[in-house]
Design an enzyme around this catalytic site. Structure first.
Site, PDB file in Angstrom:
ATOM      1  N   GLU A 130     -37.665   5.209 -34.426  1.00 49.03           N
ATOM      2  CA  GLU A 130     -38.781   4.765 -35.245  1.00 49.03           C
ATOM      3  C   GLU A 130     -38.715   3.314 -35.730  1.00 49.03           C
ATOM      4  O   GLU A 130     -38.691   3.049 -36.932  1.00 49.03           O
ATOM      5  CB  GLU A 130     -38.965   5.724 -36.430  1.00 49.03           C
TER       6      GLU A 130
ATOM      7  N   GLU B  22     -40.643  13.441 -31.403  1.00 46.93           N
ATOM      8  CA  GLU B  22     -40.704  14.148 -32.682  1.00 46.93           C
ATOM      9  C   GLU B  22     -42.151  14.480 -33.011  1.00 46.93           C
ATOM     10  O   GLU B  22     -43.041  13.645 -32.871  1.00 46.93           O
ATOM     11  CB  GLU B  22     -40.145  13.297 -33.828  1.00 46.93           C
TER      12      GLU B  22
END
Length: 509
Positions: A204, A324
């Site tokens: 991320e 995710e």
């Protein structure tokens, strides 16, 4: 994930994400060139890419359909839940539910000399073969057993250290040189072990990380090229998973979820057919986004996903892995979101492996803003949440390849059980495994169920799990290979004595 892994650490920054701007025009779908097939066991060997698909060593299309099992990136320095269960029973349960891949987040802390796990329960024989091991050695055990069970593993550099997520791939205490050196160390560690199919370079990236801006201090696309090529220089077989950023050309979204820049600035690697782009996507239990309150929701979501990352797949540029996605499923809007997302990811029964790849967040129940596939007791399955994923699950892969992953075997085996001593309060027994097939065994698994209350207290030359009166024993590293017609043995101690001899079964795994 950008949000917390535990309830105490929820990231307030999530609420600051900017909404989408402008209208979206869906990209036209492009049908990939058909790929060759083979009679080899599906999933064998290392994997590579062709257009938007991932193929195994024989050219058969594969679909990653798995879970995230986090913990190595935290101060525990090991996957969570081992304070409650044996790691092998956890992996066995993943397999039984039809998940074929495990994404394992880690921080660079586990590569530091002397890094050891904590919060592992060794009582009752649980996790017995993990005692005294470093965090990396425990990772080795998990990789090996996952491979024996027919699962693949993706390593995820989740954080520079256990303190928390970082916007960039480096910090003042963990420079880029350490990040790359540690990636290369892991790629080298699992060289030749095709259970580990790839590495997610950094979890991320987000503002101030950019994509294509050209500033080497913040351009994630350029950093991913440096790191990806470094990994491939020592292990050219691995897939390189590259996540998105937060913002591109003024349009912001989920951390790691914005791959809009790929169209103009693709990642360039020195080894062809190794690149997989990765996005993350979440529901309102993580943070609110403008699209959730759109009057057309959830019909608006496919267009949003197309714009952020789906176009890469639909234009046949590269495979896309949703590394995710998760939710508590409590709000109705989240239920609609997950239903729409599963449909967008393409049901396996309709599209086969010509689909988006995915690993759900998370297996763990202790993710504060999503929960997990397991409930808080670390045993019970959230059947509603798991049920949403049923249509996009994909076949498992035979175990027993190099390093525990890859091609299967036609070998067969039998086992015999004999009590060597019994003193009433306890006993010792030996089990002999014989290869009854015409090809060599590469690994084996023996199972029996006692009629009484016997428990294994220790075992040698094998590792085991016990659930109630049922025991499953798996070969040790040194005795998994058994030539045709040959035998190996293992032994164990148990309590109490006086039990009968159970029926024993053997499976070539």
């Amino acid at each position: 994930m950008f949000h917390s892994l535990r309830r105490a650490l929820c990231a307030a920054a999530a609420a600051l994400l900017l909404p989408l701007a402008g209208a979206h025009t869906a990209h036209a779908a492009t049908t990939p060139t058909p790929t060759p097939t083979s009679a080899a066991a599906p999933g064998a060997g290392y994997w590579h890419t062709s257009g938007r698909q991932i193929l195994d060593a024989a050219g058969q299309p594969m679909r990653i359909a798995g879970v995230n099992w986090f913990g190595f990136e935290t101060s525990n320095q090991v996957v969570h839940g081992l304070w409650s269960r044996d790691y092998r029973s956890m992996i066995d349960q993943m397999r039984s539910l039809g998940y074929n891949t495990i994404r394992l987040p880690y921080s660079d802390d586990i590569l530091k000399p002397g890094a050891v796990p904590n919060s592992i329960d060794f009582s009752g024989g649980k996790n017995a073969d993990l005692q005294g091991l470093t965090s990396l050695q425990v990772l080795d055990k998990i990789v090996a057993y996952a491979g024996q069970d027919g699962l693949k593993v993706i390593l995820d550099r989740h954080r520079p250290d256990a303190g928390g997520q970082s916007a960039l791939w480096y910090t003042s205490s963990v420079p880029e040189s350490t990040w790359i050196a540690d990636l290369k160390a892991l790629a080298t560690r699992y060289l030749g072990q095709d259970t580990v199919i790839g590495i997610d370079l950094h979890n991320e990236p987000h503002d101030p990380a950019c994509w294509g801006c050209g500033d080497t201090s913040v351009d994630w696309r350029l950093a991913a090229e440096r790191a990806g090529n470094a990994v491939l220089s020592v292990n050219p077989n691995l897939l390189i998973f590259v996540e998105g950023v937060q913002s591109y050309n003024g349009v912001s979204g989920w951390w790691g979820g914005n791959l809009m820049g790929v169209a103009q600035y693709p990642v360039r690697l020195n080894v062809a057919n190794r690149l997989v782009y990765s996005a993350h996507d979440y529901a309102t239990s993580v943070a609110q986004q403008s699209w959730f309150s759109d009057p057309s929701f959830p019909a608006n979501m496919p267009g949003i996903w197309d714009r952020y990352w789906g176009y890469i797949f639909k234009q046949n540029i590269a495979p896309v892995w949703l590394g995710e996605f998760g939710t508590t499923l409590q709000p109705t809007v989240d239920q609609k979101w997950l239903s729409a997302l599963v449909s967008y990811l393409r049901p396996t029964s309709t599209y086969g492996a010509d689909s988006f790849q995915w690993t759900f967040w998370s297996w763990n129940p202790d993710s504060g803003d999503t929960g997990g596939i397991l409930k808080d007791d670390w045993v019970t399955v959230d059947t509603v949440k798991d049920g949403y994923l049923t249509s996009i699950k994909a076949p498992l892969f035979p175990g027993g390849g190099s390093g525990g992953g890859g091609g299967g075997t036609a070998a067969s085996c039998s086992a015999s059980y004999a009590v060597s001593s019994d003193w009433g309060s306890g006993f010792n027994a030996d089990v002999t495994v014989t290869n009854t097939g015409s090809t060599a065994l590469t690994s084996w698994k023996v199972t029996w169920t006692w009629s009484g209350a016997q428990k294994v207290t220790n075992m040698w030359n094998a590792s085991y799990t016990q659930s109630g009166s049922t025991v499953t024993a798996v070969n040790a590293a040194q005795n998994g290979s058994v030539a045709a017609g040959s035998s190996v043995s293992f032994g164990f101690g148990g309590v109490p004595g006086g039990g009968g001899v159970p029926s024993v079964s053997c499976t070539a795994t």
